[in-house]
Design a protein around this motif. Structure first.
Motif, PDB file in Angstrom:
ATOM      1  N   ARG A 382      51.789  17.108  76.984  1.00  0.00           N
ATOM      2  CA  ARG A 382      52.929  18.022  76.815  1.00  0.00           C
ATOM      3  C   ARG A 382      52.623  19.074  75.761  1.00  0.00           C
ATOM      4  N   SER A 383      53.325  20.194  75.887  1.00  0.00           N
ATOM      5  CA  SER A 383      53.250  21.230  74.867  1.00  0.00           C
ATOM      6  C   SER A 383      53.976  20.752  73.623  1.00  0.00           C
ATOM      7  N   GLY A 409      43.301  18.102  83.397  1.00  0.00           N
ATOM      8  CA  GLY A 409      43.727  19.292  84.114  1.00  0.00           C
ATOM      9  C   GLY A 409      44.980  19.791  83.431  1.00  0.00           C
ATOM     10  N   ILE A 410      45.000  21.068  83.042  1.00  0.00           N
ATOM     11  CA  ILE A 410      46.101  21.591  82.237  1.00  0.00           C
ATOM     12  C   ILE A 410      46.512  22.967  82.743  1.00  0.00           C
ATOM     13  N   ASP A 411      47.806  23.282  82.632  1.00  0.00           N
ATOM     14  CA  ASP A 411      48.317  24.577  83.065  1.00  0.00           C
ATOM     15  C   ASP A 411      47.566  25.715  82.380  1.00  0.00           C
ATOM     16  N   GLU A 412      47.288  26.780  83.130  1.00  0.00           N
ATOM     17  CA  GLU A 412      46.558  27.916  82.568  1.00  0.00           C
ATOM     18  C   GLU A 412      47.224  28.464  81.317  1.00  0.00           C
ATOM     19  N   ALA A 413      48.551  28.441  81.284  1.00  0.00           N
ATOM     20  CA  ALA A 413      49.274  29.005  80.143  1.00  0.00           C
ATOM     21  C   ALA A 413      49.048  28.208  78.864  1.00  0.00           C
ATOM     22  N   SER A 414      48.588  26.962  78.996  1.00  0.00           N
ATOM     23  CA  SER A 414      48.344  26.121  77.823  1.00  0.00           C
ATOM     24  C   SER A 414      46.865  25.823  77.631  1.00  0.00           C
ATOM     25  N   ALA A 415      45.997  26.536  78.342  1.00  0.00           N
ATOM     26  CA  ALA A 415      44.591  26.171  78.406  1.00  0.00           C
ATOM     27  C   ALA A 415      43.696  26.897  77.415  1.00  0.00           C
ATOM     28  N   ALA A 416      44.225  27.798  76.618  1.00  0.00           N
ATOM     29  CA  ALA A 416      43.377  28.535  75.679  1.00  0.00           C
ATOM     30  C   ALA A 416      42.827  27.593  74.618  1.00  0.00           C
ATOM     31  N   PRO A 417      41.517  27.644  74.328  1.00  0.00           N
ATOM     32  CA  PRO A 417      40.963  26.802  73.270  1.00  0.00           C
ATOM     33  C   PRO A 417      41.715  27.006  71.954  1.00  0.00           C
ATOM     34  N   VAL A 422      50.281  17.493  73.000  1.00  0.00           N
ATOM     35  CA  VAL A 422      50.598  16.121  72.600  1.00  0.00           C
ATOM     36  C   VAL A 422      50.360  15.195  73.791  1.00  0.00           C
ATOM     37  N   ILE A 423      49.549  14.164  73.590  1.00  0.00           N
ATOM     38  CA  ILE A 423      49.286  13.145  74.602  1.00  0.00           C
ATOM     39  C   ILE A 423      50.188  11.952  74.334  1.00  0.00           C
ATOM     40  N   THR A 424      50.865  11.451  75.351  1.00  0.00           N
ATOM     41  CA  THR A 424      51.567  10.176  75.233  1.00  0.00           C
ATOM     42  C   THR A 424      50.572   9.076  75.537  1.00  0.00           C
ATOM     43  N   TRP A 425      50.454   8.103  74.622  1.00  0.00           N
ATOM     44  CA  TRP A 425      49.434   7.062  74.739  1.00  0.00           C
ATOM     45  C   TRP A 425      50.117   5.708  74.928  1.00  0.00           C
ATOM     46  N   GLY A 426      49.740   5.027  75.999  1.00  0.00           N
ATOM     47  CA  GLY A 426      50.316   3.721  76.287  1.00  0.00           C
ATOM     48  C   GLY A 426      51.292   3.777  77.442  1.00  0.00           C
ATOM     49  N   GLU A 427      51.665   2.593  77.926  1.00  0.00           N
ATOM     50  CA  GLU A 427      52.513   2.475  79.100  1.00  0.00           C
ATOM     51  C   GLU A 427      53.994   2.404  78.741  1.00  0.00           C
ATOM     52  N   ARG A 428      54.813   2.764  79.713  1.00  0.00           N
ATOM     53  CA  ARG A 428      56.244   2.533  79.563  1.00  0.00           C
ATOM     54  C   ARG A 428      56.505   1.028  79.442  1.00  0.00           C
ATOM     55  N   ASN A 429      57.571   0.696  78.735  1.00  0.00           N
ATOM     56  CA  ASN A 429      58.006  -0.706  78.634  1.00  0.00           C
ATOM     57  C   ASN A 429      56.899  -1.618  78.114  1.00  0.00           C
ATOM     58  N   GLY A 430      56.063  -1.064  77.246  1.00  0.00           N
ATOM     59  CA  GLY A 430      55.055  -1.882  76.607  1.00  0.00           C
ATOM     60  C   GLY A 430      54.011  -2.450  77.533  1.00  0.00           C
ATOM     61  N   GLU A 441      53.373  -0.809  72.207  1.00  0.00           N
ATOM     62  CA  GLU A 441      54.400   0.225  72.187  1.00  0.00           C
ATOM     63  C   GLU A 441      53.744   1.579  72.434  1.00  0.00           C
ATOM     64  N   GLN A 442      54.482   2.446  73.116  1.00  0.00           N
ATOM     65  CA  GLN A 442      53.991   3.809  73.335  1.00  0.00           C
ATOM     66  C   GLN A 442      54.014   4.583  72.032  1.00  0.00           C
ATOM     67  N   THR A 443      53.108   5.552  71.947  1.00  0.00           N
ATOM     68  CA  THR A 443      53.118   6.478  70.825  1.00  0.00           C
ATOM     69  C   THR A 443      52.575   7.820  71.315  1.00  0.00           C
ATOM     70  N   THR A 444      52.449   8.753  70.421  1.00  0.00           N
ATOM     71  CA  THR A 444      51.897  10.057  70.774  1.00  0.00           C
ATOM     72  C   THR A 444      50.666  10.341  69.924  1.00  0.00           C
ATOM     73  N   ILE A 445      49.761  11.124  70.510  1.00  0.00           N
ATOM     74  CA  ILE A 445      48.544  11.556  69.822  1.00  0.00           C
ATOM     75  C   ILE A 445      48.428  13.067  69.991  1.00  0.00           C
ATOM     76  N   ARG A 446      48.394  13.765  68.898  1.00  0.00           N
ATOM     77  CA  ARG A 446      48.193  15.206  68.970  1.00  0.00           C
ATOM     78  C   ARG A 446      46.750  15.502  69.397  1.00  0.00           C
ATOM     79  N   ALA A 447      46.572  16.617  70.064  1.00  0.00           N
ATOM     80  CA  ALA A 447      45.237  17.001  70.524  1.00  0.00           C
ATOM     81  C   ALA A 447      45.112  18.511  70.545  1.00  0.00           C
ATOM     82  N   THR A 448      43.875  18.969  70.503  1.00  0.00           N
ATOM     83  CA  THR A 448      43.573  20.395  70.554  1.00  0.00           C
ATOM     84  C   THR A 448      42.779  20.696  71.813  1.00  0.00           C
ATOM     85  N   VAL A 449      43.212  21.707  72.545  1.00  0.00           N
ATOM     86  CA  VAL A 449      42.506  22.116  73.761  1.00  0.00           C
ATOM     87  C   VAL A 449      41.178  22.763  73.378  1.00  0.00           C
TER      88      VAL A 449
END
Length: 466
Positions: A382-383, A409-417, A422-430, A441-449
């Motif tokens: 996600r953005s 695979g990412i939308d062109e509008a968000s693809a600039a280096p 933000v990546i969601t890491w882990g499954e729903r409902n644990g 538990e799910q969490t989020t991980i920030r990332a850079t394109v």
């Protein structure tokens, strides 16, 4: 009666739920486990085997894990050309081809490396089980005068003797090793060009390859000559730091070469594909895929890929008729997802790793060097303002980049280096009711394109993460 993939479709109205929670599906650990009888996970240790392709040289043994289909006959060329957006206008016996196939809606089914040995010997399709299944279906059911012979991978072959061995030699010293071991030296070849050479008295086919800007090569020949050729290469490489690479290092290499392995094949919907699904056994790879990760599509089509999202759009040529042509022509001017690398935030990675100790929530473990736990992986991207912009797939770590990374695979509008996502890491409902995943538990991980290291090199950049 043998069950088919169509039986899976008929029995499961919610295909997303089926492929998310079926047991026995493929995952990163199972890839390593099924190959252990043939190739060790490590010959020395995976970190030094990763370093080898940047600092010296590494040799991977590809002889066991990749299925191959051999096709020849008067209609072989016409049939293969009709099945693929790839052009055959430049087909020749001295070059390999990145060959891929799409369904009538233009969505990706699979890809492989194709070699052409002339009309008498025909074609060799290397790796890519979904593609090979689709091609063999047309060989068997179409009105083509062709012969097809399937050479399954060692784990699937159940004692079947392979036709050829296959090695990959990579790293800054690979060229010198090839010069030393090939009679008359390594021929000058452009990328993806091929030639025959002599090694230790054996006729050897080489494909100029490489994943880090070096003169690497894929090396193949008759199975009975495998030991002779391998031993000669290893001896020539002793003084140049050559290491053998195990499966941990091999499967992590794609994070640097930028190839997205095993995207979910677009075969499970559309009436036009029903006859194919009825032909395809449920026990095939396509029937046993296990979609892991945080992304939950509303329908199975949400997991399909296209040429642009995989970086294959440059291979789409409208100089011939092929399955999916009309759909791809309509898709061409539209916005697309594109292939990128995501570089994971170090603090967020350490947060996940630290959660495995002490009190507090435990997040989905990040394994190294391969962090994906499904085949395919599908993690929600996600953005920073919360919009869904892509799907992260192959994820892991290489010591050369010193980072956790994933291909997506990412939308062109968000693809600039440099774009933050933000990546969601882990499954729903644990993870429940997925019995192949530990409770978490799910969490989020920030990332850079970023560009993949291979794309960065092609654009004159030193590292993908800069």
């Amino acid at each position: 009666m043998v069950r088919s993939v169509q039986d899976i479709v008929d029995d499961n109205p919610d295909l997303v739920n089926y492929f998310k929670y079926q047991t026995g599906g493929y995952a990163s650990a199972s890839l390593i486990d099924i190959l252990r009888p043939f190739i060790p996970a490590e010959f020395t240790n995976w970190r030094e085997e990763q370093r080898a392709w940047h600092e010296a040289a590494v040799m991977f043994d590809q002889s066991h894990h990749m299925s191959v289909t051999y096709i020849k006959g008067p209609d072989a060329k016409a049939m293969l050309n009709y099945l693929s957006p790839s052009t055959f206008s430049n087909l020749s016996t001295d070059r390999g081809k990145q060959y891929f196939v799409a369904n009538p809606d233009g969505k990706h089914i699979g890809d492989c490396v194709l070699h052409y040995y002339g009309d008498d010997e025909g074609f060799e399709l290397i790796s890519g089980n979904p593609l090979q299944s689709w091609v063999r279906y047309h060989c068997q059911t179409g009105e083509y005068n062709v012969e097809a012979r399937h050479d399954p991978s060692s784990p699937l072959g159940k004692g079947h003797r392979r036709t050829k061995y296959r090695f990959q030699l990579e790293g800054p010293n690979a060229r010198q090793i090839l010069d030393d071991v090939c009679v008359g030296g390594m021929p000058e070849l452009q990328f993806f060009r091929t030639a025959f050479v002599t090694i230790a008295g054996c006729r050897v086919h080489i494909l100029r390859h490489g994943m880090a800007g070096h003169t690497g090569a894929e090396i193949s020949g008759p199975w009975d000559e495998m030991d002779t050729v391998r031993d000669a290469i290893l001896k020539a490489g002793e003084k140049l730091g050559l290491r053998r690479g195990g499966t941990w290092a091999y499967y992590s290499a794609t994070l640097e070469n930028g190839w997205i392995p095993t995207p979910f094949p677009a075969i499970y919907t559309s009436d036009a594909m029903k006859a194919y699904r009825e032909w395809l056994p449920a026990a095939s790879l396509e029937g046993q895929m296990h979609v892991a990760g945080s992304y939950y599509g509303e329908q199975i089509e949400d997991y399909y890929w296209d040429a642009w999202s995989l970086g294959y759009d440059k291979f789409v040529k409208f100089d011939h008729d092929f399955i999916g042509r009309a759909a791809l022509e309509k898709m061409k001017p539209q916005p697309h997802r594109v292939k990128r690398l995501l570089v994971w935030n170090e603090d967020d990675v350490m947060k996940v790793m630290a959660s495995q100790f002490g009190d507090g929530p435990i997040y989905k473990a990040i394994d190294m060097p391969l962090a994906f736990y499904g085949l395919p992986q599908a993690d929600d991207v996600r953005s920073t303002d919360g919009r869904h912009v892509g799907v992260s797939q192959w994820c892991g770590y290489t010591v050369n980049e010193h980072r956790m990374m994933s291909l997506c695979g990412i939308d062109e509008a968000s693809a600039a280096p440099g774009t933050e996502v933000v990546i969601t890491w882990g499954e729903r409902n644990g993870g429940a009711p997925n019995r192949q995943t530990e409770r978490h538990e799910q969490t989020t991980i920030r990332a850079t394109v970023a560009l993949t290291p291979a794309d960065a090199l092609s654009q004159g950049r030193v590292r993908a993460t800069l």
